[in-house]
Structures are given as structure tokens and as C-alpha cells.
Design an enzyme around this catalytic site. Structure first.
Site, PDB file in Angstrom:
ATOM      1  N   PRO A  79       0.827  -1.207   0.000  1.00 20.48           N
ATOM      2  CA  PRO A  79       0.000   0.000   0.000  1.00 20.48           C
ATOM      3  C   PRO A  79       0.866   1.264   0.000  1.00 20.48           C
ATOM      4  CG  PRO A  79       0.029  -1.004   2.177  1.00 20.48           C
ATOM      5  CD  PRO A  79       0.712  -1.969   1.251  1.00 20.48           C
ATOM      6  N   HIS A  80       0.323   2.333  -0.569  1.00 21.19           N
ATOM      7  CA  HIS A  80       1.072   3.591  -0.692  1.00 21.19           C
ATOM      8  C   HIS A  80       0.102   4.669  -1.098  1.00 21.19           C
ATOM      9  CE1 HIS A  80       0.724   3.761  -5.080  1.00 21.19           C
ATOM     10  NE2 HIS A  80       0.612   2.456  -4.951  1.00 21.19           N
TER      11      HIS A  80
END
Length: 694
Positions: free
Chosen positions: A606-607
């Protein structure tokens, strides 16, 4: 008959010289199709005079009849009297003459310039008007004064830009350029100004776009000196506005012209449509596009049965290209002539690219235009050439016209991607004195006059089109009967040796590695008499440097994917790498765009974008005690969640690139799964990263 055709005839008149279509295309900077058209023109002359035709052999080699040299008596070089312009060429030249003029132009003046009769110009007039009309302009006629073009100044400049930027080397093109280009010393000033502003604004144009920007600035100066300025433009301040403003401020100072805010506005629009090798990015989508690019490379490798996942340049160049595509309007410049040739000669690659385009489109929601299919195919073909040609060791000479600094830049890029043995680095004027046995061929940044060795022309930046040109040259040599016996040799270089030593030293003595490597680099460089200094830009961190033990937590219990993302982000939040809003933005990103962040079975990264609360580049990793689904179908459930904080579109690239390559190794994930402490997990990451590094 044009100058390029005459030059080709001169090349073919050297009996002992082997000439191929690809070599001529590289030499003159045009497509192979253009060269074939030139050969057809030559064959017409041969047929008219009872001389045997040119024939094409395997590999595009050109075979000529023993009587071919007789053609010399039927052609000659000289001024426009020796060149019979086609109607299309006459129309284009007349159109440019009219557009560049601020006053009325008589048909007699046009006829004098073209060395044709006034009646010929009159017969061409309707086609001239149609040509000008295609540029959104109109030709006005005055009974006693002549012809004049009416229309917005911006349209006139775009028309001139397209007319001058054809990639041709013909007599009529020389006349067109003569109406546009500025004196050589002014051109040098423009080049220096644009180069400096690239570095100041951290926006580096591709070689092709750099030349187009220079060409536009020359047109602008000529028009301003005639008192012609861009019309009032609608104000639309883009990210390139400060760069355009600084460029024109310096041009006004050094070239003694007046500028206006509308001139700045129009230049900023052109800069926004240009292509860049790398640029400072404020686009929140940059990191997301890198994830999609990585998946695309993975899929294209499987489709073609060739592993391109280890080519960092492929990943970096393609992701940068896609950033440019989705962050600005499509460039308003003529198509690159090599694109069509690449698509024609690499149909299987183009088909594979077309088949995998939905991977790019599923995230962006935007269709990929046909011209972009061509550019993406070029990137893939360049990666294939790099992979294929690293095992070749032909002897090569580098010839550069722009000084030792540019020569060294080109040399290092060549050595990085080809296993060449560089025999020598020379100035362009030295090429004519070289003996044919000195090397297999020359790589030059400009055409070489009276050179007896084969050569291929590339830009100092060595872009993807250049890789293909060099690859074509190698293919011709490989397919010839005179394949060098040294083709399987491998040159020992300072950097090559250091690349092998680096992972061993870092693994054996990790704490002392930086100081020890610096000493070894100095000794090895002195021994080989080669430059071993690292890039001037900060060295991007490795994956294991972003995932030390205190960034790893094992056996975390989470109810669903949202909690897993939040727990992974809290590690970076507590350490000051991100703001709290970054975690919410990551979750919102997945809700909006789907689980594209699941890169491999059981592994998610995730980012969010670089302006959503990231403070420092970093990563954290959690291993879930009970895997949870992210909605990624066959990749679910997810066991590992690796949160990424990106501060720009580049610093994290190597770590991310290495991580994705590690995820292809099931043994790596098995070892992570079996690790009992964060320190052990961090050690596994470092060990596998060095083992898989190329």
C-alpha cells in the site's frame, strides 16, 4: 533527386564497402522505408540508362552491379539547378516562404527562389493555399502586391515547426531551414540556456524534445525580430510556466529581443507537451503508475517468454514515459520516423504490447493512443536489444562532437548496456583517418564525412531508439560471414569488477562496507585508468536499507485489509516518516482504484501519492498471523503488507524494483514466512536482495 540520394550513390560507388539499408537509415537519421524509396529513385535512374538495378540480399545488404559506377556520369552535386523539385516540395517551400514573411510576397519572388517559372508557381497556387489552410491559416491575394498569410501567430509557428522538423536531409529542406534557423552563435546560446534551466527546474527533456524546443526558440526569435508576437492567450498557468519564464528572460537578455507574457504562456504550453527523461513531479499518480508499469513488465515478459523483469532501465524509462503521457496533453510534434519502422519490423512485440495494454488502461481509465502503442513497443524492443546484446563483444570506436564530458557520458551508457570493447574515443574530424581494421564499427553523435568504417549515429543521451539502431548494426554484423572471432570475449572493466565485488563486501562486512568500497573504488580506478566515481545524484537506497529490523513486525492480527493497511502505516507514522492523513489516503486509494497494490500472491504494497502526507522515503513490513483478502482474486489472501512512503517519483525506485523481483522467488516468501524475529526477516531480505542483484 535530393542530396541524401546523391550521398547514397557516393556510398555505393565505393566497391569494397558493404552497405545495408539499416546502416544508411542510421547514417542519415531517417527510417528504413525512406531509404528504400531513395533506392527506388536510384533504380529508376539505372533503368533509364541501361545499368543493372540494385538488389537487396539477406539482412538488408545492398548488392550493386559491376557497372554501377557509371551512374556518376548521370548525377552531380550543385545548387538548386541540379535538383528537380517535386510539386509537393515546391508547394511546401512556397508555403513556408509565405508564412515566414510579414509582408506581401510576389509570385515572381517565389519563382526566383525555387528556380522555376512564374507560370509553375501559378499552377501550384491552389495546392499552396490548401497546404497553408491545413495549418489553420489563410492565403490572401492582392492584385498588385502579391500574397500574404493571415492567421494567429501561434498557428504560424506551429506550421513552421512542423515544416522544419521532418528529419529529412534534402535540398528543399535546407531552404526551409534557412528561413527559420538563427546564426550558429545564437543557437549555441539557446542550447546553453535550455540546458541550464533543465538542471535548475529538474526537468530533463528527451533528446528529441530538446531539439524541438531549440527549433521553436529559433522560430520565435526570427518572428520577434520581424515584430511578430504571439496573440493574446488564455491564461492557464502550468507546472512548466516558471521554466518557460526563466528561459525567455535569459533569451531576452542575451539575444536582444522583447518578450511578452503571452510568449511565456505559449512556450509553457509547448514545454508541457514535451517528453522528459526525468522530471520533478508533483503528480500524486506517479507512484501508482510505477506499480502498474511493474505489473505490465511482468505480464509482457510472460507473454513473450523473455524475462525483462531485471532491466532497471526498462522499468525506469517506461514508467517515466507513462508519467509524461498521463500528466500532459499528447505532444503536437510530428511522429518519430523510427516508430513506424519498429512496429513494422517487430509485429510480434507490438502484438504482445497491444494485448497487455489493458493492464495500463484498467487503472488510468484512459485509452492508449496508437502513437503511444508505438512508443511503448520501442521501450520493449530496446529492453530486448539490451538483453540480447550484453553478450556481444565487438570492437567499437566512439566519436563525439560535443567534448570529452559528453563522450564520457555516452561511453558509460554504452558500457552499461553492451559488452563492447571500446577501442578509442575520438573527435569527429579524426574519423576520416581511421583504417578499416581499427574496429568493427563506430558509434557517432553526428554524420562522419569520408569515413572508411561503418558507423551508426546516436544521441549522447542514448535513448531507446538509439539502442535499436545499435542493435540493428550488431544484427548485421552477427549475420554477416565476417563475424569477429572475439565476439564471445568479455572485457574486464573497473566498474564491472566493482559490481561483482560490491555485494560480497556488503554481505561479509556490512558495517565497514561503505568505507572499504570507497578505498577499493579508488585503487581499482587507478589500476584500470578508468572513472569509477558514483553518480552525482544521491545513490537511491536498497530495499534492505529501507527495511531494517525496527521497521518489521511479525504475526500481527488484523480483522480485514483496512486494518492491515493501517497497522503497517502506523509503524512509519510513529517514526515520523508520514503524517496521519497518509494512512487514510492509502485506504481511500485502494477503495477508489482497487487492489492493484497486491503485486504477488500474498503480498501487498500500500502507498499513496507524494503529496498526501509523506515526509521521508521509507518502508515498513508486517506479517499477518491470519492472512486477509484484499479483493485481488487469485492473489488473495494477503499475508505480508509492506507500506511505502514515497517523497518523489524516483528515490524509492531501486528498492521497489528489487522488491518486485524478489517476489517472483517463492523461496524468498517461504523464508520470510518461517522467520522468527524481525532481525532474521531483515537478514533474509538483505541476503536475497544481493543474490538477485544483477
Amino acid at each position: 533527386m535530393n542530396k541524401r540520394t546523391i550521398s547514397i550513390i557516393q556510398e555505393l560507388c565505393i566497391p569494397e564497402k558493404s552497405v545495408s539499408i539499416s546502416e544508411l537509415a542510421g547514417q542519415f537519421g531517417v527510417s528504413q522505408r525512406t531509404i528504400r524509396n531513395d533506392l527506388n529513385t536510384i533504380n529508376d535512374i539505372l533503368n533509364e540508362n541501361g545499368i543493372g538495378e540494385l538488389k537487396l540480399k539477406s539482412g538488408g545488404q545492398i548488392a550493386r552491379d559491376a557497372s554501377f559506377e557509371k551512374i556518376r556520369s548521370f548525377v552531380s552535386e550543385g545548387d538548386f539547378y541540379d535538383y528537380k523539385l517535386s510539386k509537393e516540395e515546391r508547394v511546401r517551400i512556397a508555403s513556408v516562404l509565405l508564412v515566414t514573411s510579414s509582408e506581401y510576397t510576389t509570385m515572381s519572388a517565389i519563382a526566383d527562389t525555387l528556380f522555376v517559372s512564374r507560370a509553375t508557381v501559378i499552377n501550384d497556387l491552389e495546392e499552396v493555399k490548401a497546404c497553408v489552410r491545413e495549418g489553420g491559416l489563410e492565403v490572401l491575394s492582392h492584385p498588385s502586391r502579391g500574397l500574404r498569410v493571415q492567421g494567429p501567430e501561434s498557428d504560424k509557428r506551429v506550421f513552421l515547426l512542423k515544416s522544419a522538423d521532418t528529419g529529412q536531409d534534402t535540398a528543399w529542406q535546407e531552404l526551409v531551414n534557412g528561413q527559420i534557423h538563427v546564426p550558429e552563435e545564437t543557437g549555441a546560446v539557446l542550447q546553453k540556456i535550455v540546458t541550464e534551466q533543465e538542471h535548475i527546474h529538474k526537468c530533463f527533456l528527451t533528446d528529441d524534445s530538446f531539439q524541438k524546443v531549440l527549433l521553436y526558440l529559433e522560430i520565435m526569435i526570427n518572428r520577434n525580430q520581424q515584430g511578430e508576437y504571439i496573440e493574446v492567450r488564455r491564461k492557464n498557468v502550468s507546472s512548466k510556466h516558471p521554466m518557460a519564464q526563466d528561459i525567455l528572460k535569459l533569451i531576452s537578455q542575451y539575444c536582444h529581443i522583447h518578450t511578452t507574457e503571452d510568449e511565456v504562456q505559449f512556450l509553457s504550453e509547448l514545454l508541457s507537451m514535451a517528453r522528459y527523461t526525468r522530471q520533478k513531479s508533483s503528480e500524486k499518480n506517479a507512484v501508482k503508475l510505477q506499480f502498474i508499469t511493474r505489473q505490465f513488465i511482468w505480464q509482457i515478459s510472460e507473454e513473450m517468454g523473455v524475462n525483462l523483469n531485471g532491466d532497471y532501465d526498462f522499468f525506469e524509462n517506461l514508467s517515466a514515459h507513462l508519467e509524461s503521457v498521463y500528466s500532459a496533453a499528447s505532444p503536437g510534434y510530428p511522429d518519430n520516423p523510427i516508430i513506424e519502422e519498429v512496429l513494422k519490423e517487430n509485429r510480434e512485440v507490438a502484438a504482445a504490447v497491444r494485448k497487455k495494454l489493458p493492464i495500463l488502461q484498467q487503472y488510468t481509465g484512459q485509452p492508449i493512443e496508437e502513437i503511444e502503442l508505438g512508443y511503448i513497443t520501442v521501450h520493449v524492443c530496446a529492453a530486448l536489444e539490451r538483453k540480447k546484446n550484453k553478450e556481444i563483444a565487438f570492437h567499437v570506436i566512439v566519436a563525439c562532437h560535443a567534448g570529452i564530458g559528453t563522450s564520457q557520458l555516452l561511453l558509460e551508457r554504452l558500457k552499461k548496456h553492451f559488452n563492447f570493447q571500446i577501442v578509442d574515443i575520438i573527435s569527429v574530424h579524426e574519423a576520416k583517418n581511421l583504417e578499416p581494421q581499427k574496429a568493427d564499427f563506430i558509434i557517432s553523435t553526428v554524420p562522419l564525412a569520408d569515413c572508411r568504417l561503418d558507423y551508426v549515429i546516436v544521441s549522447p543521451l542514448l535513448n531507446d531508439e538509439d539502442y535499436i539502431r545499435v542493435g540493428n548494426k550488431i544484427d548485421n554484423l552477427r549475420n554477416s560471414r565476417n563475424l569477429p572471432v572475439r565476439a564471445e570475449e568479455h572485457e574486464i572493466t573497473a566498474r564491472g569488477l566493482l559490481e561483482k565485488l560490491d555485494p560480497v563486501i556488503r554481505e561479509t562486512v556490512p558495517e565497514a562496507a561503505p568505507e572499504l568500497l570507497q578505498k577499493i573504488r579508488k585503487v581499482v580506478g587507478e589500476y584500470f585508468h578508468q572513472n569509477t566515481e558514483v553518480e552525482t545524484e544521491a545513490e537511491p537506497p536498497y530495499l534492505h536499507e529501507l527495511l531494517p529490523p525496527d521497521h518489521i513486525v511479525l504475526d500481527v492480527e488484523c480483522r480485514d485489509w483496512r486494518e492491515a493497511v493501517r497497522r503497517s502505516g502506523e509503524i512509519l507514522l510513529d517514526m515520523g516518516y508520514i503524517e496521519a492523513r497518509y494512512i487514510d489516503a492509502m485506504i481511500a486509494n485502494i477503495e477508489e482504484n482497487g487492489p492493484y497494490i497486491v503485486l504477488s500472491p500474498g503480498f501487498a504494497v500500500p502507498h499513496e501519492g507524494v503529496e498526501q502526507g509523506s515526509i521521508r522515503v521509507g518502508m515498513s513490513l508486517i506479517r499477518l498471523s491470519t492472512p486477509v483478502p484484499f479483493g485481488a482474486e487469485e492473489l488473495d489472501p494477503v499475508e505480508f503488507v509492506c507500506c511505502l512512503s514515497a517523497v518523489d517519483h524516483k528515490t524509492h525506485l531501486r528498492a521497489f524494483f528489487n522488491l518486485v523481483n524478489l517476489l517472483r522467488d517463492e523461496n524468498f516468501k517461504r523464508c520470510l514466512r518461517e522467520s522468527s524475529t524481525p532481525a532474521e526477516a531483515a537478514g533474509i531480505i538483505e541476503k536475497f536482495e544481493y543474490e538477485t542483484a544483477e
